[in-house]
Enzyme design. Structure first.
Site, PDB file in Angstrom:
ATOM      1  N   ASP A   8     -39.951  51.279  52.356  1.00  6.77           N
ATOM      2  CA  ASP A   8     -40.187  52.540  51.958  1.00  6.77           C
ATOM      3  C   ASP A   8     -38.916  53.359  52.771  1.00  6.77           C
ATOM      4  O   ASP A   8     -37.853  52.538  53.273  1.00  6.77           O
ATOM      5  CB  ASP A   8     -41.221  53.146  52.344  1.00  6.77           C
ATOM      6  CG  ASP A   8     -41.732  53.182  53.970  1.00  6.77           C
ATOM      7  OD1 ASP A   8     -40.757  52.858  54.716  1.00  6.77           O
ATOM      8  OD2 ASP A   8     -42.610  53.940  54.374  1.00  6.77           O
ATOM      9  N   CYS A  61     -41.680  49.054  56.693  1.00  2.00           N
ATOM     10  CA  CYS A  61     -42.017  50.525  56.635  1.00  2.00           C
ATOM     11  C   CYS A  61     -42.229  51.171  57.884  1.00  2.00           C
ATOM     12  O   CYS A  61     -41.539  50.596  58.812  1.00  2.00           O
ATOM     13  CB  CYS A  61     -43.537  50.987  56.003  1.00  2.00           C
ATOM     14  SG  CYS A  61     -45.095  50.473  56.794  1.00  2.00           S
ATOM     15  N   GLY A  62     -42.750  52.161  58.330  1.00  2.00           N
ATOM     16  CA  GLY A  62     -42.404  52.913  59.491  1.00  2.00           C
ATOM     17  C   GLY A  62     -42.954  51.885  60.579  1.00  2.00           C
ATOM     18  O   GLY A  62     -42.600  51.827  61.712  1.00  2.00           O
ATOM     19  N   THR A  63     -44.220  51.751  60.524  1.00  2.00           N
ATOM     20  CA  THR A  63     -45.292  51.023  61.414  1.00  2.00           C
ATOM     21  C   THR A  63     -45.256  49.379  60.797  1.00  2.00           C
ATOM     22  O   THR A  63     -45.745  48.614  61.744  1.00  2.00           O
ATOM     23  CB  THR A  63     -46.534  51.493  61.588  1.00  2.00           C
ATOM     24  OG1 THR A  63     -47.254  51.608  60.677  1.00  2.00           O
ATOM     25  CG2 THR A  63     -46.387  52.766  62.397  1.00  2.00           C
ATOM     26  N   GLY A  64     -45.289  49.094  59.740  1.00  2.00           N
ATOM     27  CA  GLY A  64     -45.505  47.682  59.093  1.00  2.00           C
ATOM     28  C   GLY A  64     -47.129  47.735  58.553  1.00  2.00           C
ATOM     29  O   GLY A  64     -47.314  46.933  57.953  1.00  2.00           O
ATOM     30  N   ILE A  65     -47.911  48.866  59.179  1.00  2.00           N
ATOM     31  CA  ILE A  65     -49.341  48.731  58.841  1.00  2.00           C
ATOM     32  C   ILE A  65     -49.741  48.732  57.386  1.00  2.00           C
ATOM     33  O   ILE A  65     -50.247  47.821  56.590  1.00  2.00           O
ATOM     34  CB  ILE A  65     -50.095  49.555  60.055  1.00  2.00           C
ATOM     35  CG1 ILE A  65     -49.730  49.206  61.299  1.00  2.00           C
ATOM     36  CG2 ILE A  65     -51.410  49.503  59.411  1.00  2.00           C
ATOM     37  CD1 ILE A  65     -50.148  50.334  62.119  1.00  2.00           C
ATOM     38  N   GLY A  66     -49.053  49.981  56.861  1.00  2.00           N
ATOM     39  CA  GLY A  66     -49.518  50.318  55.435  1.00  2.00           C
ATOM     40  C   GLY A  66     -49.034  49.465  54.466  1.00  2.00           C
ATOM     41  O   GLY A  66     -49.646  49.145  53.650  1.00  2.00           O
ATOM     42  N   HIS A  94     -50.199  28.666  61.413  1.00  2.00           N
ATOM     43  CA  HIS A  94     -51.496  29.014  61.353  1.00  2.00           C
ATOM     44  C   HIS A  94     -51.863  29.493  60.080  1.00  2.00           C
ATOM     45  O   HIS A  94     -53.044  29.069  59.714  1.00  2.00           O
ATOM     46  CB  HIS A  94     -52.201  29.707  62.507  1.00  2.00           C
ATOM     47  CG  HIS A  94     -52.016  28.706  63.789  1.00  2.00           C
ATOM     48  ND1 HIS A  94     -52.657  29.143  64.838  1.00  2.00           N
ATOM     49  CD2 HIS A  94     -51.128  27.749  64.126  1.00  2.00           C
ATOM     50  CE1 HIS A  94     -52.274  28.385  65.926  1.00  2.00           C
ATOM     51  NE2 HIS A  94     -51.479  27.633  65.538  1.00  2.00           N
ATOM     52  N   HIS A 129     -55.982  24.397  59.844  1.00  2.00           N
ATOM     53  CA  HIS A 129     -55.650  25.520  59.523  1.00  2.00           C
ATOM     54  C   HIS A 129     -55.545  25.827  57.838  1.00  2.00           C
ATOM     55  O   HIS A 129     -55.964  26.721  57.228  1.00  2.00           O
ATOM     56  CB  HIS A 129     -54.156  25.795  59.780  1.00  2.00           C
ATOM     57  CG  HIS A 129     -53.717  25.584  61.299  1.00  2.00           C
ATOM     58  ND1 HIS A 129     -54.509  26.735  62.203  1.00  2.00           N
ATOM     59  CD2 HIS A 129     -53.395  24.955  62.055  1.00  2.00           C
ATOM     60  CE1 HIS A 129     -54.323  26.257  63.486  1.00  2.00           C
ATOM     61  NE2 HIS A 129     -53.611  25.109  63.414  1.00  2.00           N
TER      62      HIS A 129
END
Length: 141
Positions: A8, A61-66, A94, A129
């Site tokens: 983004d 993105c800004g945090t990678g979370i979304g 893994h 794994h």
């Protein structure tokens, strides 16, 4: 090696630096093309997930979370939100992750470069794994 990459607006500058740093890699850049216009990270995540096939992907993105949450809504995408070299290595060993994500506002570019290098050069360990990865794709009611 062909790698799909998308971000983004918050990840745009880091995305461009990654492409410059890894000039030996053929990047398929799915956007965005500017840091100046606010865009919605799910659009870029979904586009990458739809096109990746058997290749690897990088999402920023800004945090990678979304952006990682949006990617993981797709079947056969195992997007790992990483913050350091250890998480990047373990995501491959893994979890057989095929997409790495991170936040441009959370990590520096040198860490991003190191994580990408480790992610792309680490093999999945399989064995116990593999059983766990197969359970990830089980659809629940």
């Amino acid at each position: 090696m062909k790698i799909f990459i998308a971000s983004d607006h918050a990840g745009y500058t880091l995305k461009e630096r990654i492409k410059q740093n890894f000039s030996e890699i053929e990047f398929i850049d799915l956007g965005t093309n500017s840091a100046d216009v606010s865009v919605d990270y799910p659009d870029y995540s979904h586009d990458l997930a739809d096109k990746i096939g058997q290749n690897f992907g990088i999402l920023i993105c800004g945090t990678g979370i979304g952006i990682s949450i949006a990617a993981n809504r797709h079947e056969n995408i195992r997007c790992a939100l990483c913050h350091d070299v250890t998480t990047a290595r373990l995501a491959r060993e893994h979890n057989n992750a095929n997409v790495i994500s991170f936040g441009a506002r959370v990590i520096g570019e040198e860490i991003a470069f190191e994580m990408i290098n480790v992610f792309l050069n680490t093999k999945f360990l399989g064995q116990r794994h593999q059983r766990r990865v197969e359970k990830i794709n089980i659809k629940r009611a």
